[in-house]
Design a protein around this motif. Sequence first.
Motif, short mmCIF file in Angstrom:
data_model
loop_
_atom_site.label_atom_id
_atom_site.label_comp_id
_atom_site.label_asym_id
_atom_site.label_seq_id
_atom_site.Cartn_x
_atom_site.Cartn_y
_atom_site.Cartn_z
N LEU A 1 0.59 -1.64 -0.02
CA LEU A 1 0.05 0.03 -0.16
C LEU A 1 1.33 1.31 -0.09
CD1 LEU A 1 -2.67 -1.33 2.51
CD2 LEU A 1 -2.63 -1.73 0.55
N SER A 2 0.53 2.18 -1.19
CA SER A 2 1.73 3.41 -1.43
C SER A 2 0.81 4.39 -0.19
CB SER A 2 1.45 3.95 -2.88
OG SER A 2 -0.17 4.25 -2.96
N GLY A 3 1.46 5.59 0.20
CA GLY A 3 0.87 6.37 0.28
C GLY A 3 0.48 7.57 -0.34
N GLY A 4 0.03 8.24 0.49
CA GLY A 4 -1.22 9.27 -0.26
C GLY A 4 -1.99 10.02 0.12
N GLY A 5 -1.39 10.10 1.73
CA GLY A 5 -3.01 10.98 2.74
C GLY A 5 -3.88 10.69 2.94
N HIS B 1 0.81 -11.02 4.29
CA HIS B 1 1.55 -9.98 4.29
C HIS B 1 1.00 -9.16 3.91
CE1 HIS B 1 3.82 -14.09 4.59
NE2 HIS B 1 5.02 -13.52 5.15
N ILE B 2 1.19 -7.67 4.49
CA ILE B 2 1.36 -5.98 4.11
C ILE B 2 2.51 -5.04 4.30
CG2 ILE B 2 -0.02 -4.68 4.89
CD1 ILE B 2 -2.29 -5.73 5.84
N ALA B 3 2.81 -4.29 3.60
CA ALA B 3 3.77 -3.76 3.73
C ALA B 3 2.86 -2.00 3.14
CB ALA B 3 5.46 -3.77 2.59
N GLY B 4 3.15 -0.94 4.15
CA GLY B 4 2.71 -0.15 3.75
C GLY B 4 3.04 1.29 4.34
N THR B 5 2.93 2.30 3.45
CA THR B 5 4.45 3.33 3.79
C THR B 5 2.83 4.60 4.32
OG1 THR B 5 5.93 2.56 2.40
CG2 THR B 5 5.77 5.63 2.61
N SER B 6 3.30 5.61 4.72
CA SER B 6 2.81 6.50 5.15
C SER B 6 1.58 5.98 5.03
CB SER B 6 2.99 7.68 4.26
OG SER B 6 2.34 8.80 4.50
N ALA B 7 0.19 6.83 4.75
CA ALA B 7 -1.03 6.56 4.83
C ALA B 7 -1.66 4.74 4.37
CB ALA B 7 -1.93 7.16 3.51
N GLY B 8 -0.53 4.69 3.86
CA GLY B 8 -0.42 3.00 3.35
C GLY B 8 -0.54 2.04 5.50
N SER B 9 0.99 2.80 5.85
CA SER B 9 0.95 2.51 6.91
C SER B 9 -0.63 2.22 7.64
CB SER B 9 1.60 2.72 7.69
OG SER B 9 1.67 4.13 7.99
N ILE B 10 -0.97 3.66 8.00
CA ILE B 10 -2.41 3.31 8.49
C ILE B 10 -3.25 1.97 8.12
CG2 ILE B 10 -4.06 4.68 9.44
CD1 ILE B 10 -2.43 7.48 8.76
N VAL B 11 -4.12 2.37 7.18
CA VAL B 11 -4.58 1.07 6.42
C VAL B 11 -3.94 0.20 6.51
CG1 VAL B 11 -5.55 0.01 3.85
CG2 VAL B 11 -5.73 2.92 4.59
N ILE C 1 -0.19 -7.82 -4.39
CA ILE C 1 -0.80 -7.03 -5.05
C ILE C 1 -0.21 -5.35 -4.07
CG2 ILE C 1 -3.45 -5.93 -5.01
CD1 ILE C 1 -4.65 -9.02 -4.36
N GLY C 2 -0.57 -4.76 -5.43
CA GLY C 2 0.32 -3.09 -5.24
C GLY C 2 -1.12 -2.53 -5.07
N VAL C 3 -1.20 -1.33 -4.62
CA VAL C 3 -2.01 -0.25 -4.47
C VAL C 3 -1.99 1.16 -4.62
CG1 VAL C 3 -4.54 0.40 -3.50
CG2 VAL C 3 -3.71 -1.97 -3.66
N TYR C 4 -1.58 1.91 -5.12
CA TYR C 4 -0.38 2.97 -6.02
C TYR C 4 -2.12 3.84 -6.60
CZ TYR C 4 2.91 5.89 -7.04
OH TYR C 4 3.48 7.84 -6.74
N VAL C 5 -1.92 5.15 -4.56
CA VAL C 5 -2.75 5.92 -4.96
C VAL C 5 -2.66 7.16 -5.20
CG1 VAL C 5 -4.64 4.53 -2.93
CG2 VAL C 5 -2.52 6.41 -2.85
N ASN C 6 -1.20 7.25 -5.70
CA ASN C 6 -0.38 8.52 -6.23
C ASN C 6 -0.55 8.97 -7.93
OD1 ASN C 6 -0.41 10.21 -3.81
ND2 ASN C 6 1.44 9.20 -2.78
#
Length: 255
Positions: free
Chosen positions: A8-12, A34-44, A171-176
């Motif tokens: 999960l990417s960042g993206g506010g 397994h999950i890896a998430g940055t910024s907003a992705g870390s919250i989700v 699976i990748g989710v990119y919101v930027n």
Amino acid sequence: MPGIGLVLSGGGVRGIAQAGVIQVLEENGIEITHIAGTSAGSIVGSLYAGGHTAMDIIDFFRKTPVFKLSNYAFNKPGILDSDKFLSVFKSYLPEDSYESLEKQLFIPATDMENARIRIFSSGPLIRSILASCAFPMVFSPVEIDGVLYSDGGIINNFPIEPLQRKCDKIIGVYVNRITPLQQNDLKSTLSIIERSYEISIGTSSRRKFDLFNVLIAPEGLSKFGAFNVRNIDRIYEIGYNAAQQQLSKIMELVT
């Protein structure tokens, strides 16, 4: 046996679209291990790994006011004090540890003192989430083990690397996703900072797109500001619809 990973990417606030993707995964019985998430992705990612549903994640964003007076920073760099959000996360993640999660989680944050990335995956959880979300100039850096950390997206906004040896399908989710904006969209200082940041991290993130078995990069999110919570339902819907469009590819991962 290797499982299915979710990056999960960042993206506010645009990260709410990731909750829409999770809703589709839940509806179709797709088990993420397994999950890896940055910024907003870390919250989700942390809420999902902690057993919360997509609707719980929406509830978190809806009930967490960011720019309220009590959150403003005093005698700290940044507009908002990251530490002021500790209690909010504690109410959703009361055990505050990676070991308590239902799924293995990896959260990048940027070591501002040594100019390098650190991937958190064990021990205390909430401060690493706050660190990964500490968008430069907006949120104050977070101190962990005597070191100051800021937004993981500074170095790695789409962190597939921790999952590559642990999952056979990712699976990748990119919101930027960067799309053209109008001058009217760039009238505030914050909008210029946000746009500059998106452009700078976009190139390195796009290089990873081909590494995913399924990539979900919803269109139409760039018009929503990263800190504007007025369009939560619409952002969620965009993520949900984008995942539905990729559902046949997603289902192939479990066949």
